[in-house]
Design an enzyme around this catalytic site. Structure first.
Site, PDB file in Angstrom:
ATOM      1  N   GLU A  82     108.318  23.881  62.918  1.00  0.00           N
ATOM      2  CA  GLU A  82     107.786  22.553  62.625  1.00  0.00           C
ATOM      3  C   GLU A  82     108.110  22.165  61.184  1.00  0.00           C
ATOM      4  O   GLU A  82     107.970  22.971  60.255  1.00  0.00           O
ATOM      5  CB  GLU A  82     106.267  22.573  62.822  1.00  0.00           C
ATOM      6  CG  GLU A  82     105.549  21.283  62.490  1.00  0.00           C
ATOM      7  CD  GLU A  82     104.043  21.391  62.686  1.00  0.00           C
ATOM      8  OE1 GLU A  82     103.390  20.334  62.767  1.00  0.00           O
ATOM      9  OE2 GLU A  82     103.513  22.533  62.764  1.00  0.00           O
ATOM     10  N   CYS A 141     103.192  22.467  67.517  1.00  0.00           N
ATOM     11  CA  CYS A 141     101.975  23.066  66.957  1.00  0.00           C
ATOM     12  C   CYS A 141     100.764  22.794  67.857  1.00  0.00           C
ATOM     13  O   CYS A 141     100.779  23.135  69.032  1.00  0.00           O
ATOM     14  CB  CYS A 141     101.768  22.574  65.525  1.00  0.00           C
ATOM     15  SG  CYS A 141     100.796  23.712  64.495  1.00  0.00           S
ATOM     16  N   LYS A 167     105.323  14.003  67.206  1.00  0.00           N
ATOM     17  CA  LYS A 167     104.009  14.622  67.409  1.00  0.00           C
ATOM     18  C   LYS A 167     102.970  13.536  67.715  1.00  0.00           C
ATOM     19  O   LYS A 167     102.810  12.574  66.957  1.00  0.00           O
ATOM     20  CB  LYS A 167     103.622  15.404  66.156  1.00  0.00           C
ATOM     21  CG  LYS A 167     102.449  16.359  66.306  1.00  0.00           C
ATOM     22  CD  LYS A 167     102.294  17.177  65.020  1.00  0.00           C
ATOM     23  CE  LYS A 167     101.300  18.296  65.177  1.00  0.00           C
ATOM     24  NZ  LYS A 167     101.187  19.093  63.930  1.00  0.00           N
TER      25      LYS A 167
END
Length: 306
Positions: free
Chosen positions: A44, A165, A131
């Site tokens: 990430e 994540c 995200k």
């Protein structure tokens, strides 16, 4: 292609130094390809950086001038998609002839996004995922993605996809990815907790897919002299300790987490294990109950002005 060699690259960003970041990216991708990897996953925010320990001057009801200065500096490290930085990554990928999934900080107008980019061995950008839900203080520096970037590129090695994540704790997002037929679920992260491994095993078992999770290994010395994380200024202080892994569709650990150093981990992945796994569990097929449960996914771009 039934047998695919995958690599998870555990490394940290040279913070606030885009030139060094791209040099390191090129070296890491080339190294993984030289070891036989066909699919390479990086952590990430590898491009753009994850400056762990900064607060960007945020207090409830106020922001500081110093925090604004730090955000400006951070935004200068972000990349635009498309743009010259995408072309540069494409050249790195084409030279290595691999599929690449890499976490980036993307700039669109005045907003930054935490994104995953998917590249083909020709260097072409074939997918982008923003995200959906930044975690905690991440929401101060990153915007929210929408359903238009639930990327699942279909390739000659199989269908790629995944989440970033703590998106992996969103069951609706996981189900949406499974419905796209993801075979290689790529999970860039900075979560270095020991409980991340069972999380990834759960995703692999649930989706009956291979999971490749790459986490950063970042120390204070990866940042410039005026980078002052809350963890302290000792150059050897570990900010993100690693824990990357590769998991089979039956939850077996093919590449076990390593902590405390940079490392490239590889594993052979046999696609036949996917259908063997779905023999008794297909959560979007024979193990679903659409007469009871359904999920509606809005994949339209959400625009402020139409």
């Amino acid at each position: 292609m039934n047998m695919v060699v995958g690599a998870v690259v555990q490394a940290g960003t040279p913070l606030f130094d885009k030139e060094k970041t791209f040099q390191k990216l090129g070296d890491l991708v080339s190294d993984a390809a030289g070891r036989g990897a066909k699919l390479v996953v990086l952590p990430e925010a590898f491009v753009g950086g994850y400056p762990k320990g900064l607060d960007f001057g945020v207090r409830l009801g106020s922001r500081s001038d110093e925090g604004r200065d730090m955000f400006q500096r951070y935004a200068e490290q972000a990349i635009t998609v498309p743009g010259p930085d995408i072309d540069a990554i494409g050249k790195i990928v084409a030279a290595a002839e691999v599929y690449l999934v890499v976490g980036v900080v993307e700039r669109d107008g005045g907003t930054l996004y935490c994104s995953s980019l998917y590249f083909s061995p020709t260097g072409a950008l074939i997918g982008k995922h923003r995200k959906l839900m930044p975690t905690a203080l991440e929401r101060v520096v990153w915007g929210f993605g929408d359903g238009s970037t639930l990327a699942a590129p279909v390739t000659d090695i199989g269908t790629l996809g995944g989440a970033i994540c703590w998106e992996n704790y969103m069951p609706q997002l996981r189900l949406a990815m499974y419905s796209k037929g993801v075979e290689f679920y790529c999970a860039p992260t900075v979560d270095d907790r020991t409980v991340w491994l069972p999380t990834m095993q759960t995703v692999a078992l649930e989706g009956r897919c291979f999971v490749l999770s790459a986490c950063q290994y970042l120390v204070r010395g990866d940042g410039p002299a005026d980078y002052h994380p809350i963890q302290g200024d000792d150059q050897d202080t570990v900010l993100i300790s690693g824990g990357s892994c590769i998991i089979s569709p039956m939850g077996e650990v093919l590449a076990a987490p390593v902590f405390g150093r940079e490392v490239i981990q590889l594993a052979e992945m046999d696609r036949s294990a996917i259908i063997r796994g779905k023999y008794d569990l297909d959560v979007v097929g024979h193990y679903a109950r659409p007469d009871i449960f359904s999920l509606s996914v809005n994949e339209k771009p959400l625009k402020v002005v139409e």
